[in-house]
Enzyme design. Structure first.
Site, PDB file in Angstrom:
ATOM      1  N   GLY A 212       0.437  -0.792   0.166  1.00 35.22           N
ATOM      2  CA  GLY A 212      -0.145   0.026  -0.116  1.00 35.22           C
ATOM      3  C   GLY A 212       0.835   1.596  -0.022  1.00 35.22           C
ATOM      4  O   GLY A 212       2.349   0.971   0.094  1.00 35.22           O
ATOM      5  N   ASN A 213       0.181   2.363   0.203  1.00 35.47           N
ATOM      6  CA  ASN A 213       0.975   3.566   0.575  1.00 35.47           C
ATOM      7  C   ASN A 213       0.549   4.308   1.284  1.00 35.47           C
ATOM      8  O   ASN A 213      -1.147   3.959   2.151  1.00 35.47           O
ATOM      9  CB  ASN A 213       1.129   4.185  -0.982  1.00 35.47           C
ATOM     10  CG  ASN A 213      -0.103   4.607  -1.988  1.00 35.47           C
ATOM     11  OD1 ASN A 213      -0.725   4.971  -1.021  1.00 35.47           O
ATOM     12  ND2 ASN A 213      -0.531   4.076  -2.418  1.00 35.47           N
ATOM     13  N   HIS A 214       1.132   5.868   1.462  1.00 35.94           N
ATOM     14  CA  HIS A 214       0.715   6.552   2.825  1.00 35.94           C
ATOM     15  C   HIS A 214      -0.616   7.003   2.440  1.00 35.94           C
ATOM     16  O   HIS A 214      -1.278   8.295   3.434  1.00 35.94           O
ATOM     17  CB  HIS A 214       1.447   7.655   2.808  1.00 35.94           C
ATOM     18  CG  HIS A 214       3.026   6.663   4.311  1.00 35.94           C
ATOM     19  ND1 HIS A 214       2.628   6.017   5.309  1.00 35.94           N
ATOM     20  CD2 HIS A 214       4.431   6.693   3.806  1.00 35.94           C
ATOM     21  CE1 HIS A 214       3.585   5.438   5.421  1.00 35.94           C
ATOM     22  NE2 HIS A 214       4.456   5.423   4.571  1.00 35.94           N
TER      23      HIS A 214
END
Ligand code: CTP
Length: 403
Positions: A212-214
């Site tokens: 995923g990412n932030h």
């Protein structure tokens, strides 16, 4: 969520039997998310109590220039009240008050606030049928409408006198509907369908892990809310975020993976006239997703990834008359890279965020962007709240689609 959500509404109540309905009107406005303050003419207190209205509005009720009940009597500043309001609604509006409003008479707080108001003023007449038809009342209506006050027509039916005809104040729900419609009609994005992507995507590795990412989705959600408050019908395709949004003009479609976001976006693209892709889509996804949780082993773990489809670039290829907006997150050669991205993906506008700027990027409530248009205008903005950034982006789009 209603278009009235967050609006500051002054409700003026005058002395007609329909004043009892004002309590319901306050409740409805508050339920729709408005902040309501009530101003009463002194005689209207015979019909409905200030206590009822202050309880329902959760605000003080004003009826005179000073607070008589208070030992340290305070001045109720009519100018401040008038400037506080986004809207002033006078319901019920009696023939007496309407005539005073039409002629600039100012012998109570409500009328002083009316004369000081710069916001739109709505009035819902309530009176007996012969009073409603009387030439002096009609003259008041026409003068008030000429002064750009907005009339909410009275309904026909049985009146308090027992007579049947026009003069009954519109029902609270009709008043709310009328105001909502009226606001929407003047909004710059009314009738436009906008597709927005927001948040990250999660690419499964096994049943418990993902890549995923932030991205928090805050920027895309702010664009969706602001577009809806400007009258647009929004389809918000959102990756997994902890944000909630409830608005009658926003349809939220939740997705998890880049592939699901691709499918949902393409399903809705044809129907929209503007697409704003702010999602931080994963560029790679695992080729094989393990059926069971991957157990730890000695040594390293190698995983093979494949490229996801670029949603924005794909829309750029198939776009017809849609106005297409992308985001770029760059760390070096920012303007040049963003310009190249705009051309490569066939965009009309690109919003550049730089991770080098303080107050910009993921998770924060603020952002610092530079807007670059197809015709090579480069407009840098200072750090602003994401709602304000959303407003700037939408203003650019509106200007360009009307150019
Ligand atoms: N985007 C998309 N689908 C993808 C990847 C990106 O729709 N699979 C969109 C994003 O929503 C954003 C824009 O493309 O509007 C820019 O994404 P970004 O990741 O910054 O750029 P890339 O085009 O992926 O290029 P690079 O990673 O090389 O900077």
């Amino acid at each position: 969520m209603s278009i009235l959500s967050g609006k500051r509404i002054l409700l003026g109540i005058t002395a007609g039997i329909a004043a009892y309905k004002s309590a319901f009107l306050v409740r409805l406005l508050v339920k729709n998310g408005a902040d309501v303050k009530v101003i009463m003419t002194p005689s209207s207190k015979e019909f409905v109590t200030p206590l009822t209205l202050s309880t329902l509005s959760k605000n003080e009720v004003y009826s005179s220039f000073t607070n008589e009940d208070d030992d340290n009597a305070q001045w109720n500043n009519h100018v401040e009240l008038a400037l506080w309001a986004d809207l002033f609604v006078i319901a019920p509006a009696t023939a007496n008050t309407l005539s005073k409003m039409a002629n600039g008479v100012c012998d109570n707080l409500l009328l002083a606030v009316y004369l000081s108001a710069k916001c739109p003023v709505y009035y819902a007449p309530a009176m007996d049928l012969d009073m409603y038809k009387h030439p002096t009342t009609l003259a008041s209506f026409s003068k008030l409408n000429e002064f750009e006050n907005i009339q909410i027509p009275a309904a026909s039916g049985e009146l308090a006198s027992g007579l049947i005809g026009q003069g009954r104040m519109a029902e609270p729900s009709e008043i709310v509907y009328f105001i909502e419609k009226n606001i929407l009609k003047d909004l710059p994005l009314r009738g436009k369908k906008i597709l927005i992507t927001a948040g990250p995507t999660f690419e499964a590795i096994d049943p418990v892990r993902f890549i995923g990412n932030h991205s928090s989705g805050k920027m895309g959600y702010a664009v969706a809310e602001t577009a809806a408050s400007m009258g647009a019908e929004v389809v918000l395709i959102s990756g997994p975020v902890s944000l909630q949004i409830e608005h009658s003009l926003i349809k939220v479609i939740k997705v998890t993976t880049a592939h699901e976001m691709y499918e949902a976006t393409h399903n809705h693209f044809n129907d929209c006239s503007i697409a704003i892709l702010s999602a931080a889509v994963a560029d790679f996804t695992p080729i094989n997703v393990a059926n069971q949780k991957i157990k730890k082993k000695e040594g390293s773990l190698t995983m093979e990834l494949k490229k996801t489809k670029d949603i924005l670039a794909s829309l750029g290829k198939i776009k017809d008359k849609q106005f297409l907006v992308g985001f770029a997150l760059e760390t070096e050669n920012e303007i040049e890279n963003a310009k190249t991205k705009l051309l490569r993906k066939n965009l009309d506008l690109i919003v550049l965020n730089s991770l080098n700027d303080k107050g910009a990027g993921f998770k924060t409530d603020t952002n610092k962007v530079t807007i670059i248009t197809k015709d090579n205008k480069i407009v840098p903005y200072p750090v602003k709240r994401k709602r304000e950034v959303a407003f700037d982006i939408l203003q650019h789009i509106i200007k360009q689609i009307h150019a």
